[in-house]
Write a protein that holds these residues in place. Structure first.
Motif, PDB file in Angstrom:
ATOM      1  N   ALA A  24       1.028  -1.197   0.006  1.00 33.09           N
ATOM      2  CA  ALA A  24      -0.200   0.173   0.069  1.00 33.09           C
ATOM      3  C   ALA A  24       0.931   1.224   0.078  1.00 33.09           C
ATOM      4  O   ALA A  24       0.412   2.236  -0.887  1.00 33.09           O
ATOM      5  N   GLN A  25       2.091   1.183   0.817  1.00 28.59           N
ATOM      6  CA  GLN A  25       2.721   2.350   0.735  1.00 28.59           C
ATOM      7  C   GLN A  25       3.683   2.715  -0.603  1.00 28.59           C
ATOM      8  O   GLN A  25       3.714   3.848  -1.010  1.00 28.59           O
ATOM      9  N   LEU A  72      -3.432  13.167  -0.927  1.00 29.35           N
ATOM     10  CA  LEU A  72      -3.780  13.135   0.410  1.00 29.35           C
ATOM     11  C   LEU A  72      -3.778  11.536   0.963  1.00 29.35           C
ATOM     12  O   LEU A  72      -4.612  10.669   0.153  1.00 29.35           O
ATOM     13  N   TRP A  73      -3.115  11.379   1.982  1.00 31.24           N
ATOM     14  CA  TRP A  73      -3.133  10.181   2.607  1.00 31.24           C
ATOM     15  C   TRP A  73      -4.030  10.168   3.882  1.00 31.24           C
ATOM     16  O   TRP A  73      -3.635  11.012   4.778  1.00 31.24           O
ATOM     17  N   SER A  74      -4.973   9.412   3.783  1.00 29.57           N
ATOM     18  CA  SER A  74      -5.885   9.472   5.243  1.00 29.57           C
ATOM     19  C   SER A  74      -5.845   7.912   5.607  1.00 29.57           C
ATOM     20  O   SER A  74      -6.062   6.863   4.965  1.00 29.57           O
ATOM     21  N   PHE A 134      -5.296   8.413  -0.842  1.00 27.67           N
ATOM     22  CA  PHE A 134      -5.001   7.156  -0.417  1.00 27.67           C
ATOM     23  C   PHE A 134      -5.314   6.752   0.835  1.00 27.67           C
ATOM     24  O   PHE A 134      -5.218   7.439   1.831  1.00 27.67           O
ATOM     25  N   HIS A 135      -6.270   5.721   1.047  1.00 31.28           N
ATOM     26  CA  HIS A 135      -6.965   5.416   2.190  1.00 31.28           C
ATOM     27  C   HIS A 135      -6.222   4.139   2.836  1.00 31.28           C
ATOM     28  O   HIS A 135      -5.876   3.136   2.325  1.00 31.28           O
ATOM     29  N   THR A 141      -5.796   1.600   6.227  1.00 34.04           N
ATOM     30  CA  THR A 141      -6.135   1.071   7.599  1.00 34.04           C
ATOM     31  C   THR A 141      -4.997   0.137   8.543  1.00 34.04           C
ATOM     32  O   THR A 141      -3.843   0.189   7.900  1.00 34.04           O
ATOM     33  N   LEU A 142      -5.063  -0.178   9.755  1.00 34.40           N
ATOM     34  CA  LEU A 142      -4.090  -0.581  10.545  1.00 34.40           C
ATOM     35  C   LEU A 142      -3.604  -1.665   9.994  1.00 34.40           C
ATOM     36  O   LEU A 142      -2.337  -2.057  10.105  1.00 34.40           O
ATOM     37  N   ASP A 143      -4.146  -2.527   9.181  1.00 43.59           N
ATOM     38  CA  ASP A 143      -3.844  -3.778   8.683  1.00 43.59           C
ATOM     39  C   ASP A 143      -2.753  -3.673   7.580  1.00 43.59           C
ATOM     40  O   ASP A 143      -2.093  -4.566   6.760  1.00 43.59           O
ATOM     41  N   ASP A 144      -2.748  -2.464   6.960  1.00 40.63           N
ATOM     42  CA  ASP A 144      -1.873  -1.859   5.979  1.00 40.63           C
ATOM     43  C   ASP A 144      -0.541  -1.763   6.328  1.00 40.63           C
ATOM     44  O   ASP A 144       0.533  -1.624   5.092  1.00 40.63           O
ATOM     45  N   ASN A 145      -0.062  -1.837   7.493  1.00 36.85           N
ATOM     46  CA  ASN A 145       1.313  -1.983   8.033  1.00 36.85           C
ATOM     47  C   ASN A 145       1.864  -3.325   8.272  1.00 36.85           C
ATOM     48  O   ASN A 145       1.721  -3.474   9.764  1.00 36.85           O
TER      49      ASN A 145
END
Length: 441
Positions: free
Chosen positions: A24-25, A38-40, A193-194, A196-200
């Motif tokens: 995702a990053q 924008l990153w949210s 770009f949206h 969530t916690l699971d994207d890390n």
């Protein structure tokens, strides 16, 4: 011939950050080629690191003839959220040696380019952009920036090829940033770009599991799922009276302090908080151990500041100290007072106390108390009748929520405000004590 996205990726490899990026990053860095990017999303989801690396790439090739700007709510948040990670070699590798900034300074040097540092705490900050021509900008915590400031910043990005990069945590669905920009992303020269916690995936799974348990309700949806959602219903919906109300005080390892919500016509409430010794699982908890409250309407008499101080002193003198049988009286480390109670603070000083004005960041304070309740790290003695009478009915204000503002209904909240002052203002003191203790108990 390279596309803008592949060129961006190639430039990133040249800069050489050492941090391992998630898919995702990487995708957000490669595709953030619009005028507004924008990153949210949720806390610790990786959005900030991705946006900072992308800004570094931009600075390395930014057009000349205009200023580069980094914007945040305050100089301190800019340093903490932007420059601390940028100057960390574990994140940006050798590039960290080419970034220079002194905390509080109005400018920085990033990859040989001068960067203006602009804080935007209120609408008056807009004047700091007047007359500026910008070639690029980075905005930290964009939802906290005044709308007029944001508009002025976009107007100043007039150099050909200028780009803006911004991060934000989710806010209310009626927030101007969502209504005017996120919902219109396909109409604007903008990428969104949206996360969530699971994207890390770099986060410790145990930490992720704990964070998911600690946030509930509104906070879970915003800070775990990254949703722009409305505050509604009970604020402390995770409160469990059967488990969290206690009839016998545990032994207190450290008396943290007293939180005081001041009132003359309205009630004055004082809440005593301490940290218990570890239980047989090695867990300490924050304990609201006692409450002193004066309701002038019910008592049919108002007290003076001197009388308040005298009675609070007497209350503390007669609290049984769980350090040992037969001991009475406590003197906690902190007396945290409603910041609007200037006259009462002066009286406490005269009576030998060292009061501290409470931090009245309402949402942050509510979130701190919510996290304690959700993590099962709060206990309340049954004698705290005012607090227990208020907690079940403490609710979000629907009318303000419809306008995009998160705020509790200001009714029957005096003891809750007192606990919020002591909990949030002393958080750095008690938080480290609540870490589980290893060993046999």
């Amino acid at each position: 011939m390279s596309t803008p996205a592949t060129a961006t990726a190639e430039e990133g490899r040249k800069l050489g950050p050492v941090v391992s990026l998630s898919p995702a990053q990487e995708k957000s860095i490669a595709n953030s080629t619009a005028r507004i990017n924008l990153w949210s999303g949720s806390v610790r989801s990786g959005k900030t690191i991705a946006s900072l690396l992308r800004f570094l790439i931009y600075v390395a090739t930014a057009p000349r003839g205009g200023s580069l700007v980094i914007v945040g709510k305050t100089a301190d948040t800019i340093y903490r959220n932007v420059f601390e990670p940028l100057m960390d070699p574990s994140l940006t590798g050798p590039v960290a040696r080419r970034i220079f900034h002194t905390r509080g300074a109005p400018t920085a040097n990033v990859l040989g380019r001068r960067v203006e540092i602009v804080s935007a705490a209120d609408v008056r900050s807009e004047s700091r952009l007047r007359g500026m021509t910008c070639a690029g900008a980075y905005v930290d915590e964009a939802s906290l920036i005044p709308e007029g400031f944001w508009d002025q910043l976009l107007a100043r990005l007039s150099v050909s090829g200028a780009q803006l990069f911004a991060t934000t945590n989710p806010d209310a669905p009626n927030h101007w940033l969502r209504k005017r920009f996120i919902l219109r992303v396909n109409e604007l020269d903008m990428r969104y770009f949206h996360f969530t916690l699971d994207d890390n995936p770099a986060l410790d799974p145990v930490y992720v599991a704990n964070l998911k348990m600690e946030y509930t309700g509104l906070w879970y949806r915003r800070f775990i799922l990254g949703e722009w959602c409305m505050a509604e219903g009970a604020i402390y919906d995770m409160w469990d009276p059967d488990r969290m109300i206690i009839d016998t005080l545990p032994q207190i390892e450290k008396w943290i302090g007293v939180g005081i919500d001041y009132g003359t016509v309205n009630p004055l409430s004082a809440i005593l908080a301490g940290v218990s010794v570890p239980d047989h699982f090695g867990q300490r908890r924050l304990v609201l151990a006692s409450e002193w409250r004066w309701d002038s309407k019910a008592e049919r008499r108002q007290l003076t500041d001197a009388e308040y101080s005298e009675r609070i002193t007497g209350w503390l003198d007669h609290i049984p100290d769980p350090y040992g049988p037969g001991t009475m009286g406590v003197r906690p480390d902190w007396i945290i007072v409603d910041p609007s109670a200037a006259s009462f603070v002066a009286q406490l000083h005269r009576d030998g106390f060292v009061p501290t004005l409470g931090d009245n960041a309402v949402l942050d304070g509510i979130r701190s108390v919510s996290n304690l309740i959700a993590a099962d790290q709060l206990r309340v003695h049954r004698s705290c009748a005012g607090w227990l009478g208020e907690v079940g009915s403490y609710s979000w204000d629907d009318r303000k929520a419809e306008k995009g503002d998160d705020a509790p209904i200001k009714l029957d909240d005096h003891s809750l405000d007192a606990s919020r002052y002591i909990v949030y203002t002393t958080q750095s003191v008690w938080q480290q004590l609540l870490e589980p203790v290893t060993g046999n108990y």
